[in-house]
Design an enzyme around this catalytic site. Structure first.
Site, PDB file in Angstrom:
ATOM      1  N   HIS A 243      -3.313  -0.295  15.908  1.00  0.00           N
ATOM      2  CA  HIS A 243      -3.451  -1.461  15.011  1.00  0.00           C
ATOM      3  C   HIS A 243      -2.333  -2.452  15.318  1.00  0.00           C
ATOM      4  O   HIS A 243      -2.550  -3.658  15.462  1.00  0.00           O
ATOM      5  CB  HIS A 243      -3.381  -1.004  13.546  1.00  0.00           C
ATOM      6  CG  HIS A 243      -3.140  -2.107  12.556  1.00  0.00           C
ATOM      7  ND1 HIS A 243      -1.901  -2.698  12.392  1.00  0.00           N
ATOM      8  CD2 HIS A 243      -3.968  -2.740  11.679  1.00  0.00           C
ATOM      9  CE1 HIS A 243      -1.983  -3.646  11.473  1.00  0.00           C
ATOM     10  NE2 HIS A 243      -3.223  -3.687  11.026  1.00  0.00           N
ATOM     11  N   ASN A 244      -1.116  -1.949  15.439  1.00  0.00           N
ATOM     12  CA  ASN A 244       0.018  -2.832  15.699  1.00  0.00           C
ATOM     13  C   ASN A 244      -0.038  -3.435  17.098  1.00  0.00           C
ATOM     14  O   ASN A 244       0.360  -4.584  17.298  1.00  0.00           O
ATOM     15  CB  ASN A 244       1.328  -2.083  15.496  1.00  0.00           C
ATOM     16  CG  ASN A 244       1.676  -1.921  14.021  1.00  0.00           C
ATOM     17  OD1 ASN A 244       0.790  -1.929  13.175  1.00  0.00           O
ATOM     18  ND2 ASN A 244       2.942  -1.760  13.723  1.00  0.00           N
TER      19      ASN A 244
ATOM     20  N   GLU B  87      -2.280  -6.169  16.722  1.00  0.00           N
ATOM     21  CA  GLU B  87      -1.519  -7.181  15.962  1.00  0.00           C
ATOM     22  C   GLU B  87      -0.646  -8.018  16.915  1.00  0.00           C
ATOM     23  O   GLU B  87      -0.643  -9.256  16.840  1.00  0.00           O
ATOM     24  CB  GLU B  87      -0.663  -6.445  14.928  1.00  0.00           C
ATOM     25  CG  GLU B  87       0.352  -7.277  14.164  1.00  0.00           C
ATOM     26  CD  GLU B  87       1.230  -6.376  13.262  1.00  0.00           C
ATOM     27  OE1 GLU B  87       0.680  -5.653  12.426  1.00  0.00           O
ATOM     28  OE2 GLU B  87       2.474  -6.411  13.409  1.00  0.00           O
TER      29      GLU B  87
ATOM     30  N   SER C 173      -0.646  -0.520   6.277  1.00  0.00           N
ATOM     31  CA  SER C 173      -0.521  -1.890   6.775  1.00  0.00           C
ATOM     32  C   SER C 173      -0.763  -2.919   5.680  1.00  0.00           C
ATOM     33  O   SER C 173      -1.566  -2.709   4.780  1.00  0.00           O
ATOM     34  CB  SER C 173      -1.514  -2.147   7.908  1.00  0.00           C
ATOM     35  OG  SER C 173      -1.373  -3.484   8.348  1.00  0.00           O
TER      36      SER C 173
ATOM     37  N   LYS D  60      -2.606   3.636  13.532  1.00  0.00           N
ATOM     38  CA  LYS D  60      -1.724   2.549  13.071  1.00  0.00           C
ATOM     39  C   LYS D  60      -0.951   1.949  14.246  1.00  0.00           C
ATOM     40  O   LYS D  60      -0.722   0.741  14.306  1.00  0.00           O
ATOM     41  CB  LYS D  60      -0.757   3.063  11.991  1.00  0.00           C
ATOM     42  CG  LYS D  60       0.268   2.025  11.521  1.00  0.00           C
ATOM     43  CD  LYS D  60      -0.410   0.786  10.946  1.00  0.00           C
ATOM     44  CE  LYS D  60       0.495  -0.153  10.180  1.00  0.00           C
ATOM     45  NZ  LYS D  60       1.718  -0.603  10.749  1.00  0.00           N
TER      46      LYS D  60
HETATM   47  C1  6PG Z   1       1.776  -3.847   9.187  1.00  0.00           C
HETATM   48  C2  6PG Z   1       2.777  -4.208  10.257  1.00  0.00           C
HETATM   49  C3  6PG Z   1       4.094  -3.539  10.094  1.00  0.00           C
HETATM   50  C4  6PG Z   1       5.078  -3.851  11.229  1.00  0.00           C
HETATM   51  C5  6PG Z   1       5.558  -5.240  11.279  1.00  0.00           C
HETATM   52  C6  6PG Z   1       6.695  -5.492  12.244  1.00  0.00           C
HETATM   53  O1  6PG Z   1       0.719  -3.373   9.589  1.00  0.00           O
HETATM   54  O2  6PG Z   1       2.024  -4.044   8.002  1.00  0.00           O
HETATM   55  O3  6PG Z   1       2.265  -3.822  11.492  1.00  0.00           O
HETATM   56  O4  6PG Z   1       3.861  -2.161  10.053  1.00  0.00           O
HETATM   57  O5  6PG Z   1       6.174  -3.041  11.069  1.00  0.00           O
HETATM   58  O6  6PG Z   1       4.512  -6.078  11.564  1.00  0.00           O
HETATM   59  O7  6PG Z   1       6.440  -5.096  13.550  1.00  0.00           O
HETATM   60  P1  6PG Z   1       7.358  -5.633  14.730  1.00  0.00           P
HETATM   61  O8  6PG Z   1       8.769  -5.712  14.203  1.00  0.00           O
HETATM   62  O9  6PG Z   1       7.266  -4.633  15.830  1.00  0.00           O
HETATM   63  O10 6PG Z   1       6.837  -6.984  15.084  1.00  0.00           O
END
Ligand code: 6PG
Length: 469
Positions: free
Chosen positions: A187-188, A191, A130, A184
């Site tokens: 984590h997303n 996010e 990430s 991960k």
């Molecule tokens: C990271 C992000 C990355 C992710 C983008 C786009 O941790 O660097 O999570 O891995 O791919 O943020 O995600 P979306 O296209 O689903 O918004």
């Protein structure tokens, strides 16, 4: 003897190129591989010294250039491409070589690949990376899962290239099989939740307090100096300041309000449902991206219904409430994601150390935030804490902030401003902290129409009533 390189990387797109250059900057030699000759040449040129960074389009040249056991990281799009690359490498590898998938692969794909490669004596790691392109170049947070012994070969390289929080590397062995990809994924999910919340508060300040872009920029910048300090708050402040190169005003106002997604947030929600763990702050963030995509319908519906006239709030008062509400809902969102991780750990045998995960999220990754230092301490003190909301240190923090969330949710509802992330966080909080919920009624209804039985609060056993008698 021919020069052997410490680390191999397949996929020299932006992430791959940046990651391999980062490996080179940290004292290791690395060899890249991509089918695209332009990408290979670009890397060789940027790498400078071919003793340190080299590359080839030829998989054989690539594999034979690596020292044993080979450590090969894939930074290619998740899905079939990963399987294709594995198949193409497989005949060239030796027992105990290591393949690391650094993409956002779905965790069950990682389990399948790990089992398949283990039969062939190859170690397979799913490692979440990430921090975007900049993180890959300067220090990402890395979340590896796989064989613990084999990780020892990868550890020095990952520790060197990862982001550092007060000198501590933001990488740790997380657990067997797909533990890394799973962490991960969540984590997303977090996010998505935090992004939804920061955008809702931006909207509330704008509509409820007439904040202009400069004031919004200032507000987020100020928040980033305090307890809300985080990458997402920081970039929100920077985004608000960005002028539009193609016209008047700020760029943010010209961006179409349809958010895309690649699937990791949705997977988090889907899997939370499978586990039976509530993560409504993440669910609604996924739903909001879906609602946002229905732009044409939204325009149509906007014309059909009247919306209340927004009663303006005092700027300073609104700003103060918004800071508290954002802090509150950030805590709830991290709490939900970590709750999911704790449960998934039991279900899938990952043996996750939640404090360790919070620790490697403190720098490098997209959800890095000052708050994670407190979260790390809370889980260090109570490793089996089921939910952050049960941590004594967080009780005080949440108690002091929740009333602001109540006030803003009520204000937003009254004035027709959608704040689904904030209200879901609040509703989740109110439900989770209620000793008694009205779900006794649901049990009675289930028993009424389907003889599904119920339990009682005053005696043991399972009961059924003939309600219509
Ligand atoms: C990271 C992000 C990355 C992710 C983008 C786009 O941790 O660097 O999570 O891995 O791919 O943020 O995600 P979306 O296209 O689903 O918004």
């Amino acid at each position: 003897m021919e020069k052997k390189y410490d680390f191999g990387l397949v996929g020299l797109g932006v992430m791959g190129r940046n990651f391999i250059l980062n490996v080179g900057d940290n004292g290791f030699s690395a060899f890249g591989n991509d089918l695209d000759i332009d990408k290979v040449n670009a890397l060789i040129e940027e790498g400078g010294d071919t003793e340190k960074i080299n590359a080839s389009t030829d998989a054989k040249v690539f594999v034979s250039a690596l020292s044993s056991p080979r450590k090969i990281m894939l930074l290619v799009p998740a899905g079939k491409v990963v399987d294709r690359v594995i198949e193409s490498l497989l005949p060239l590898l030796d027992a105990d070589d290591i393949i690391i998938d650094g993409g956002n692969s779905f965790f069950t794909d990682t389990d399948r690949r790990e089992a398949y490669l283990a039969e062939k004596g190859i170690h397979f790691f799913g490692a979440g990376v990430s921090g975007g392109a900049k993180g890959a170049r300067l220090g990402p947070s890395i979340m590896p899962g796989g064989n613990r012994e084999a990780y020892q070969h990868v550890k020095p390289i990952f520790e060197a290239v990862s982001a550092k929080y007060k000198g501590e590397p933001c990488v740790a062995y997380l657990g067997p099989k797909s533990a890394g990809n799973y962490v991960k994924m969540v984590h997303n999910g977090i996010e998505y939740g935090l992004m939804q919340l920061t955008s809702e508060l931006y909207d509330l300040l704008k509509k409820g307090g007439n904040f202009n872009n400069d004031e919004l920029h200032q507000t987020y910048a100020e928040w980033n100096e305090g307890r809300l300090q985080s990458f997402l708050v920081e970039i929100t402040s920077e985004i608000l300041e960005q002028d539009d190169d193609l016209g008047e005003g700020r760029l943010v106002d010209k961006i179409l309000d349809k958010a895309k997604q690649k699937g990791t947030g949705k997977w988090t929600s889907q899997n939370a449902m499978d586990l039976g763990i509530p993560v409504p702050s993440i669910d609604i963030a996924v739903s909001m991206r879906e609602i946002s995509a229905l732009k044409e319908e939204r325009i149509q519906a906007d014309r059909l219904y009247e919306r209340p006239q927004v009663a303006k709030m005092d700027k300073e008062q609104l700003k103060d409430l918004a800071e508290k509400a954002l802090y509150f809902s950030f805590i709830v969102t991290y709490g939900q994601g970590l709750h999911q991780l704790a449960d998934a750990s039991k279900e899938y045998g990952y043996e996750l150390d939640i404090a360790e995960i919070a620790k490697i999220w403190r720098a490098g990754c997209i959800i890095r935030a000052g708050l994670l230092a407190d979260i790390t301490e809370a889980f260090k003190a109570q490793p089996d804490l089921p939910n952050l909301l049960l941590s004594p240190t967080f009780v005080t923090k949440v108690q002091a902030a929740v009333d602001a969330a109540r006030e803003l949710v009520a204000y937003a509802a009254k004035n027709g401003i959608p704040v689904p992330g904030l209200s879901n966080s609040l509703t989740y909080f109110d439900a989770y902290t209620s000793a008694r919920l009205p779900l006794n009624m649901i049990q009675a209804q289930r028993d009424y129409f389907g003889s599904h039985t119920y339990e009682r609060i005053d005696r043991e056993g399972v009961f059924h009533t003939d309600w219509e008698e």
